[in-house]
Design a protein around this motif. Structure first.
Motif, short mmCIF file in Angstrom:
data_model
loop_
_atom_site.label_atom_id
_atom_site.label_comp_id
_atom_site.label_asym_id
_atom_site.label_seq_id
_atom_site.Cartn_x
_atom_site.Cartn_y
_atom_site.Cartn_z
N UNK A 40 0.82 -1.20 0.00
CA UNK A 40 0.00 0.00 0.00
C UNK A 40 0.86 1.25 0.00
N UNK A 41 1.82 1.34 0.90
CA UNK A 41 2.65 2.54 1.00
C UNK A 41 3.47 2.77 -0.27
N UNK A 42 4.00 1.71 -0.85
CA UNK A 42 4.77 1.87 -2.08
C UNK A 42 3.87 2.37 -3.21
N UNK A 43 2.69 1.78 -3.35
CA UNK A 43 1.76 2.23 -4.39
C UNK A 43 1.28 3.66 -4.15
N UNK A 44 1.06 4.03 -2.89
CA UNK A 44 0.66 5.41 -2.58
C UNK A 44 1.70 6.38 -3.12
N UNK A 45 2.97 6.09 -2.88
CA UNK A 45 4.02 7.02 -3.28
C UNK A 45 4.36 6.92 -4.76
N UNK A 46 3.99 5.85 -5.42
CA UNK A 46 4.15 5.80 -6.88
C UNK A 46 3.27 6.84 -7.55
N UNK A 47 2.21 7.26 -6.88
CA UNK A 47 1.40 8.35 -7.42
C UNK A 47 2.23 9.60 -7.68
#
Length: 127
Positions: A40-47
């Motif tokens: 979740x955190x990695x995908x959040x920051x890929x934004x």
């Protein structure tokens, strides 16, 4: 200066891992899945990886230094737009992935509103 996509991915993955560590540490005794929290955190920051490309383009064409009114007219709304989009992305991922089970937002727009209230300053500083 061109930003290689591999460098962007590495940078934002690192940010996601750091936030994943912080998030997991806070809830480590709650029984949440470490895998889902980190994902979740990695995908959040890929934004922000996509946002970084637009910010870099704007900074190249209308630099903030030296400061001009035109730069403010471009970058302030752009920061607000990317901040809003990031919070919406964060909320949508939270609803879809449920990394913190039922402790996260339950509905999209109330989650976005709450995220704007709590995270707006932070995401504007990321810009």
């Amino acid at each position: 200066m061109r930003l290689p996509l591999r460098s962007l991915a590495l940078a934002w993955t690192s940010v996601g891992v750091i936030f994943g560590l912080a998030s997991y540490w806070e809830v480590r005794t709650h029984g949440h899945s470490a895998f889902w929290i980190f994902a979740f955190e990695i995908l959040v920051w890929y934004g922000w990886a996509l946002g970084t490309l637009a910010v870099a383009w704007a900074a190249r064409h209308i630099p903030l230094v030296p400061f001009t009114p035109l730069a403010a007219l471009v970058h302030v709304p752009l920061a607000g737009l990317f901040g809003f989009l990031h919070i919406a992305w964060w909320t949508g991922l939270s609803l879809w992935m449920r990394p913190f089970d039922d402790m996260g937002p339950q509905e999209f727009w109330p989650g976005v509103t709450s995220g704007l209230r709590v995270k707006a300053f932070f995401v504007l500083m990321v810009y």
